[in-house]
Design a protein around this motif. Structure first.
Motif, PDB file in Angstrom:
ATOM      1  N   VAL A 198       7.794  -5.936  -0.778  1.00 21.34           N
ATOM      2  CA  VAL A 198       7.805  -6.903   0.325  1.00 21.34           C
ATOM      3  C   VAL A 198       8.985  -6.618   1.239  1.00 21.34           C
ATOM      4  CG1 VAL A 198       8.031  -9.343   0.944  1.00 21.34           C
ATOM      5  CG2 VAL A 198       6.567  -8.655  -0.976  1.00 21.34           C
ATOM      6  N   GLY A 199       8.735  -6.477   2.545  1.00 23.28           N
ATOM      7  CA  GLY A 199       9.761  -6.186   3.535  1.00 23.28           C
ATOM      8  C   GLY A 199       9.980  -4.704   3.758  1.00 23.28           C
ATOM      9  N   LEU A 200       9.366  -3.850   2.934  1.00 22.20           N
ATOM     10  CA  LEU A 200       9.543  -2.406   3.071  1.00 22.20           C
ATOM     11  C   LEU A 200       8.709  -1.878   4.234  1.00 22.20           C
ATOM     12  CD1 LEU A 200      10.947   0.006   1.561  1.00 22.20           C
ATOM     13  CD2 LEU A 200       8.743   0.370   0.420  1.00 22.20           C
ATOM     14  N   HIS A 201       9.304  -0.944   5.036  1.00 19.74           N
ATOM     15  CA  HIS A 201       8.569  -0.324   6.137  1.00 19.74           C
ATOM     16  C   HIS A 201       7.527   0.638   5.544  1.00 19.74           C
ATOM     17  CE1 HIS A 201       7.677   1.900   9.827  1.00 19.74           C
ATOM     18  NE2 HIS A 201       8.301   0.913  10.508  1.00 19.74           N
ATOM     19  N   ILE A 202       6.359   0.669   6.159  1.00 22.32           N
ATOM     20  CA  ILE A 202       5.272   1.469   5.604  1.00 22.32           C
ATOM     21  C   ILE A 202       5.592   2.967   5.617  1.00 22.32           C
ATOM     22  CG2 ILE A 202       3.960   1.742   7.754  1.00 22.32           C
ATOM     23  CD1 ILE A 202       1.405   1.255   6.052  1.00 22.32           C
ATOM     24  N   ARG A 203       6.467   3.421   6.549  1.00 20.40           N
ATOM     25  CA  ARG A 203       6.873   4.830   6.557  1.00 20.40           C
ATOM     26  C   ARG A 203       7.625   5.183   5.278  1.00 20.40           C
ATOM     27  NH1 ARG A 203       8.059   8.777  10.529  1.00 20.40           N
ATOM     28  NH2 ARG A 203       7.749   7.288  12.237  1.00 20.40           N
ATOM     29  N   GLU A 204       8.463   4.242   4.807  1.00 20.76           N
ATOM     30  CA  GLU A 204       9.229   4.493   3.600  1.00 20.76           C
ATOM     31  C   GLU A 204       8.324   4.561   2.375  1.00 20.76           C
ATOM     32  OE1 GLU A 204      12.852   2.077   3.232  1.00 20.76           O
ATOM     33  OE2 GLU A 204      12.376   1.333   5.240  1.00 20.76           O
ATOM     34  N   LEU A 205       7.201   3.855   2.441  1.00 19.12           N
ATOM     35  CA  LEU A 205       6.275   3.864   1.309  1.00 19.12           C
ATOM     36  C   LEU A 205       5.417   5.127   1.297  1.00 19.12           C
ATOM     37  CD1 LEU A 205       5.143   2.189  -1.106  1.00 19.12           C
ATOM     38  CD2 LEU A 205       3.360   1.392   0.479  1.00 19.12           C
ATOM     39  N   LEU A 206       4.877   5.509   2.469  1.00 18.59           N
ATOM     40  CA  LEU A 206       3.922   6.619   2.539  1.00 18.59           C
ATOM     41  C   LEU A 206       4.607   7.971   2.707  1.00 18.59           C
ATOM     42  CD1 LEU A 206       1.185   5.114   4.909  1.00 18.59           C
ATOM     43  CD2 LEU A 206       1.259   5.082   2.406  1.00 18.59           C
ATOM     44  N   ALA A 221      -5.726  -0.758  14.708  1.00 14.82           N
ATOM     45  CA  ALA A 221      -5.895  -2.066  14.069  1.00 14.82           C
ATOM     46  C   ALA A 221      -5.062  -3.131  14.768  1.00 14.82           C
ATOM     47  CB  ALA A 221      -5.541  -1.966  12.590  1.00 14.82           C
ATOM     48  N   LEU A 222      -3.843  -2.767  15.190  1.00 15.37           N
ATOM     49  CA  LEU A 222      -2.986  -3.730  15.891  1.00 15.37           C
ATOM     50  C   LEU A 222      -3.506  -4.034  17.300  1.00 15.37           C
ATOM     51  CD1 LEU A 222       0.532  -2.485  14.755  1.00 15.37           C
ATOM     52  CD2 LEU A 222      -0.673  -4.561  14.026  1.00 15.37           C
ATOM     53  N   ARG A 223      -4.412  -3.170  17.806  1.00 12.10           N
ATOM     54  CA  ARG A 223      -5.078  -3.478  19.081  1.00 12.10           C
ATOM     55  C   ARG A 223      -6.309  -4.347  18.872  1.00 12.10           C
ATOM     56  NH1 ARG A 223      -4.189   2.136  19.983  1.00 12.10           N
ATOM     57  NH2 ARG A 223      -6.417   2.531  19.596  1.00 12.10           N
ATOM     58  N   GLY A 224      -6.584  -4.669  17.614  1.00 10.20           N
ATOM     59  CA  GLY A 224      -7.741  -5.516  17.311  1.00 10.20           C
ATOM     60  C   GLY A 224      -8.988  -4.755  16.926  1.00 10.20           C
ATOM     61  N   GLU A 225      -8.869  -3.439  16.635  1.00 11.01           N
ATOM     62  CA  GLU A 225     -10.028  -2.610  16.316  1.00 11.01           C
ATOM     63  C   GLU A 225     -10.033  -2.301  14.817  1.00 11.01           C
ATOM     64  OE1 GLU A 225      -9.488   0.832  18.702  1.00 11.01           O
ATOM     65  OE2 GLU A 225      -9.340  -0.301  20.579  1.00 11.01           O
ATOM     66  N   ALA A 226     -11.046  -2.782  14.107  1.00  3.87           N
ATOM     67  CA  ALA A 226     -11.147  -2.518  12.671  1.00  3.87           C
ATOM     68  C   ALA A 226     -11.351  -1.025  12.433  1.00  3.87           C
ATOM     69  CB  ALA A 226     -12.295  -3.307  12.068  1.00  3.87           C
ATOM     70  N   GLN A 227     -10.708  -0.488  11.395  1.00  4.59           N
ATOM     71  CA  GLN A 227     -10.746   0.946  11.109  1.00  4.59           C
ATOM     72  C   GLN A 227     -11.269   1.193   9.692  1.00  4.59           C
ATOM     73  OE1 GLN A 227      -9.579   3.379  13.593  1.00  4.59           O
ATOM     74  NE2 GLN A 227      -9.984   1.445  14.664  1.00  4.59           N
ATOM     75  N   CYS A 228     -11.975   2.301   9.533  1.00  2.00           N
ATOM     76  CA  CYS A 228     -12.440   2.728   8.215  1.00  2.00           C
ATOM     77  C   CYS A 228     -12.418   4.251   8.194  1.00  2.00           C
ATOM     78  CB  CYS A 228     -13.846   2.203   7.937  1.00  2.00           C
ATOM     79  SG  CYS A 228     -14.524   2.767   6.351  1.00  2.00           S
ATOM     80  N   PHE A 229     -11.766   4.816   7.179  1.00  2.10           N
ATOM     81  CA  PHE A 229     -11.681   6.271   7.076  1.00  2.10           C
ATOM     82  C   PHE A 229     -11.492   6.640   5.612  1.00  2.10           C
ATOM     83  CE2 PHE A 229      -7.481   4.603   7.796  1.00  2.10           C
ATOM     84  CZ  PHE A 229      -6.649   5.307   6.930  1.00  2.10           C
ATOM     85  N   GLU A 230     -11.645   7.945   5.325  1.00  9.04           N
ATOM     86  CA  GLU A 230     -11.515   8.422   3.951  1.00  9.04           C
ATOM     87  C   GLU A 230     -10.365   9.419   3.858  1.00  9.04           C
ATOM     88  OE1 GLU A 230     -15.196   9.849   2.394  1.00  9.04           O
ATOM     89  OE2 GLU A 230     -16.311   8.027   2.911  1.00  9.04           O
ATOM     90  N   ARG A 231      -9.708   9.404   2.695  1.00  7.16           N
ATOM     91  CA  ARG A 231      -8.564  10.279   2.455  1.00  7.16           C
ATOM     92  C   ARG A 231      -8.576  10.741   1.007  1.00  7.16           C
ATOM     93  NH1 ARG A 231      -7.352  11.093   6.990  1.00  7.16           N
ATOM     94  NH2 ARG A 231      -5.577  10.337   8.211  1.00  7.16           N
ATOM     95  N   ASP A 232      -8.061  11.963   0.776  1.00  8.54           N
ATOM     96  CA  ASP A 232      -7.750  12.419  -0.579  1.00  8.54           C
ATOM     97  C   ASP A 232      -6.297  12.068  -0.865  1.00  8.54           C
ATOM     98  OD1 ASP A 232     -10.235  13.485  -1.273  1.00  8.54           O
ATOM     99  OD2 ASP A 232      -9.807  15.408  -0.317  1.00  8.54           O
ATOM    100  N   LEU A 233      -6.060  11.214  -1.865  1.00  8.67           N
ATOM    101  CA  LEU A 233      -4.712  10.745  -2.197  1.00  8.67           C
ATOM    102  C   LEU A 233      -4.374  11.114  -3.629  1.00  8.67           C
ATOM    103  CD1 LEU A 233      -4.838   7.153  -0.624  1.00  8.67           C
ATOM    104  CD2 LEU A 233      -3.911   9.246   0.406  1.00  8.67           C
TER     105      LEU A 233
END
Length: 902
Positions: A198-206, A221-233
């Motif tokens: 909680v409170g951590l910047h997402i750059r520090e996490l990813l 997403a912050l412009r109000g556009e829902a997003q969906c994509f796939e990634r290998d993690l």
């Protein structure tokens, strides 16, 4: 009742081996005797011991999961009661090993006193489990999301509890990209505690790299556009997982305050999808291989049968070869139906876009069906409306396939009367309607007519052998082209099928070439129909009773074969020199002999007549005529054939040599290249190249020939019938592609189409001092004492002079007897006796390949059945025709005998 195990009755070892390797079982079940036949794979799939459990219904019941037994039996009971196909899915009995999901499809085949089912059984466990896992995942997600929505107003710990229950990572990030909360899965994935995240910047996490890759989705997403994509993690333990991420904007008071992140591990679902795609690919490869394996032996059967049918010999031997060829063609049609259906089911049926000449389409289909209708004595009618286009855009091959299926079916199920093809266009739609006076189809059977593998048997005494795929394929092809097929019918009322197709880029017909059309004493009924159809157009047709003089030569003269044979050759040649085109109306079975110096101005057109077909025949009259019968079509051509199969080499050699070509054979691609180097590239006019050869295959050979001998055309030879194989051949540089089994005419046409040199044009037919298959020729080039029926008979049996002589001797007794019977029926006015004699005359005409005699007999039969008074006039005309035929045959036989003695 259990029965002794029987060996599977499958002839195709390759097919059985492939099915066993794919763990696909094959079974047959006689519902009356309970006799079963199972392939070895069935026992493995059922989890039964092959030595303990015999192939029977009871053994199958034992293999079923107890919970699935009742439902499976009930479905099977309904299917057998209604004598219809079925599809069952069930689980195996856990008492006999691991539980598997099985799928079985069965197809009924009625036999006298029995109902026999044939089918396959497949293991669908992986597919079923993948589907159930995906369904469970979706169901769980929907359930959890619904719970979350209902709990939004509750306390934070309630929300956290719900989020922790979701089978995926859930977190919330504000506009400042700092975390507000995360569920247990999110914390577990990244190895963080709630206090650390909680409170951590997402750059520090990813990390920088993944943050920059995902940043465009976050900003969207912050412009109000829902997003969906796939990634290998990768997990903390280094395991690579395929994930699906959702970034959902958080709207409050008209603005986006942050975004919700939901990440799901879909590795198993992706694997299941890839497995399904691999299964589809395996199915395509399997079908391609099966096509190749079946067509390869068919090629030898077709080639040897065609060679045998063309060799001089006994009538019985030739008939046997023709029966082999007809049976082989039927088998090939069934294979093509199955492959077409498979391509459609897999969504891989290509629809080509090109220019379609409507008249050519009608000619193509009706010429193939004319002999079939003629042999049954059916009238073929064709009507084309004035507003139909001359050309439009579409797939010529598929349109012809559909129309051919409809017309062939109409002829097949019509014993007397007519088949009428009607063409009209309106509202940007082309309609091709096929009507018949056949047995018809009752309303209750019509819904099943377009279903695959369904066969509607109105009359069990006339059951036809087929796959039941023709109409199903035609309907799906029509739908792929944006059209459809409809049916109107009733039992005993004939049938009307309408093929509708969107008209794209239609081009109007130019009717001006028909402005000066003259008909010389042509058949009155056909003439009246043609005259009626032309009335709605600008051209007018003039009927004359005498051959027009050359000084009054029309643009086109319509006449029939009998008039062509009786007309003075000099008069016809004079008309031709004045630019008059001769349109000869002849039957499909016997092409007429053309007078000298008129071939280039003459076109033969087989009934039915229509303005479009007459126009096409007139336009083609300027094209060089086809080679006359008996003249080799490939005379003088040098052909190099690369083929490693000895039987196929024999077939190709006999076909090409009989057509006048010189053939050089190579056993593989390397030998083909050596022959080109040895003889020089200019020595060969064309290369026929098998695709599958040792050392160097057809594709590599073609590419090497393009470097060694640029401009030398290569035509591929293969048993693969799929579009992908054709495309690969063309990409390799081949100019065309001939599919095995070889048929003589398509093979010759491919050679003529692409050979660098063309064979020499045939000499003028009937030139002075030459002899022809129709007997003695006068100095004027016309047969002496020759009527149309005798000409047809003499020409057809020309390759078998000994048989022809025996037939003439037999006819010297048969024809006088027929004449006596006709005269007796006339004297007694006995219509029943007349009908019997006319039936015998019809059979005689068909056996002699004498179309006019056959047509006269059929006309008389129709009149006799309807008690039309004109039947007596027809009988008198037949007596005259039989006498003329006998006199002409005796003359020809007498003229032939001295030459036979030399």
């Amino acid at each position: 009742m259990p029965v002794a195990r029987a060996e599977p009755a499958f002839d195709q070892d390759a097919l059985l081996y492939a099915l066993n390797q794919a763990v696909t079982g094959i079974w047959q079940w006689d519902t009356e005797s309970n006799v079963n036949i199972w392939s070895d794979a069935v026992w493995r799939l059922y989890g039964l011991d092959i030595d303990t459990y015999p192939p029977c219904f009871d053994s199958w019941l034992i293999s079923l999961h107890p919970d699935d037994r009742d439902d499976a039996c009930e479905l099977l009971r309904q299917a057998t009661a209604q004598r219809r196909a079925f599809e069952l899915t069930w689980r195996t009995n856990p008492a006999h090993g691991p539980v598997r999901w099985l799928l079985s499809r069965g197809q009924p085949a009625d036999r006298p006193g029995a109902l026999l089912y044939t089918g396959v059984v497949l293991d669908i466990t992986e597919r079923r489990e993948a589907e159930m896992a995906l369904q469970a995942l979706n169901a769980t997600l929907e359930e959890r999301v619904a719970e979350r929505t209902a709990a939004l107003s509750e306390h934070q710990h309630r929300l956290q509890h719900i989020l922790d229950g979701i089978p995926g990572m859930v977190g919330y990030w504000g506009r400042d990209f700092r975390n507000r909360f995360a569920n247990h899965a999110y914390l577990e994935w990244f190895g963080k505690t709630p206090q650390e995240l909680v409170g951590l910047h997402i750059r520090e996490l990813l990390g920088d790299e993944l943050f920059e890759r995902n940043r465009p989705y976050m900003e969207a997403a912050l412009r109000g556009e829902a997003q969906c994509f796939e990634r290998d993690l990768r997990t903390r333990r280094g395991e690579l997982r395929h994930c699906q991420a959702h970034y959902l904007p958080d709207w409050r008071d008209g603005e986006v305050r942050g975004f919700l992140v939901m990440v799901f591990d879909i590795s198993e679902a992706k694997a299941a999808r890839q497995s399904a795609e691999a299964a589809n690919q395996a199915k395509s490869v399997f079908l391609a291989n099966i096509s190749h394996e079946l067509r390869t032996p068919l090629n030898a059967i077709f080639g040897l049968a065609q060679m045998g049918a063309r060799q001089p010999g006994s009538d019985a031997a030739r008939s046997t070869f023709e029966q082999i060829l007809a049976t082989g063609k039927h088998l090939l049609a069934l294979i093509n139906d199955v492959l077409d259906f498979s391509r459609i089911e897999a969504g891989k049926m290509p629809i080509q876009d090109g220019d379609i000449d409507l008249a050519q389409l009608l000619d193509h289909v009706l010429s193939m069906c004319a002999t079939q209708a003629e042999a049954k004595g059916l009238s073929m009618l064709l009507s084309d409306a004035p507003d139909v286009p001359g050309h439009f855009r579409g797939d010529f091959t598929r349109c012809a396939q559909i129309l051919l299926n409809l017309v062939s079916n109409a002829i097949k199920f019509t014993d007397q009367g007519m088949v009428h093809v009607d063409v009209d266009a309106s509202d940007a739609t082309l309609r091709l309607t096929v009507r018949d006076t056949g047995i018809g189809i009752p309303p209750e059977a019509q819904d099943r007519l377009f279903q695959p593998f369904e066969q509607i048997h109105i009359d069990e005494s006339r059951r036809e052998s087929s796959t039941g795929l023709g109409l199903a394929i035609s309907q799906r092809l029509a739908q792929l082209m944006g059209g459809n097929i409809t049916l109107s019918s009733g039992a005993g009322q004939g049938s009307t099928f309408t093929f509708s197709l969107p008209l794209r880029n239609p081009q109007p017909v130019d009717w001006r070439p028909l402005r000066n059309l003259v008909a010389w004493r042509h058949d009155r009924i056909a003439l009246q129909r043609l005259h009626h159809l032309l009335q709605a157009r600008e051209p007018q047709m003039l009927l004359v009773s005498d051959l027009p003089p050359a000084t009054q030569a029309p643009h086109a003269l319509l006449l029939d074969v009998d008039q062509l044979l009786r007309a003075p050759p000099a008069a016809l040649e004079s008309l031709a020199r004045q630019g008059c085109r001769l349109l000869v109306v002849g039957t499909s079975s016997t092409p007429p002999s053309l007078p000298p110096h008129t071939a280039g101005a003459t076109r033969v057109i087989a009934p039915p007549l229509s303005p479009l077909r007459v126009l096409r025949a007139l336009q083609q009259a300027d094209v060089a005529p086809p080679p006359q019968a008996g003249r080799p079509r490939l005379e003088g051509l040098q052909i190099l054939a690369a083929e490693d199969n000895a039987v196929n080499r024999l077939v190709l050699e006999q076909m090409l040599i009989q057509e006048g070509a010189a053939v050089h054979f190579a056993g593989d691609g390397l030998q083909a290249l050596e022959l080109v180097r040895a003889h020089g590239a200019e020595h060969f006019d064309l290369v026929l190249c098998d695709i599958q050869m040792p050392l160097m295959d057809g594709y590599e050979t073609t590419q090497a020939l393009a470097r060694l001998a640029p401009g030398l055309p290569v035509v591929g030879l293969t048993a693969h019938a799929f579009q992908a194989a054709r495309e690969r051949a063309l990409q390799a540089g081949m100019v065309d592609y001939v599919t095995k089994p070889y048929l003589i005419t398509p093979l010759v046409e491919a050679v003529l189409r692409h050979a660098r040199r063309k064979p020499p044009a045939p000499a003028a037919f009937g030139a002075a001092g030459t002899s022809t298959a129709t007997g003695k020729v006068s100095s004027a080039g016309r047969p002496v004492n020759m009527d149309a029926n005798a000409a047809a008979f003499w020409s057809h049996y020309a390759p078998q002079p000994a048989l022809r002589t025996r037939l003439v001797e037999a006819l010297s007794h048969t024809i006088p007897e027929l004449i006596n019977q006709l005269e007796a029926a006339l004297a007694s006015q006995d219509s029943e006796a007349l009908g019997k004699v006319l039936h015998n005359v019809k059979g005689t005409g068909l056996n002699l390949h004498a179309p006019m005699l056959t047509a006269q007999a059929i006309t008389g039969l129709t009149q006799a059945r309807s008690q039309v008074p004109d039947m007596w006039d027809t009988a008198r005309e037949l007596i005259g025709s039989l006498k003329n035929l006998m006199a002409a045959l005796q003359h020809l036989h007498a003229a032939e005998t001295p030459r036979a003695d030399q």
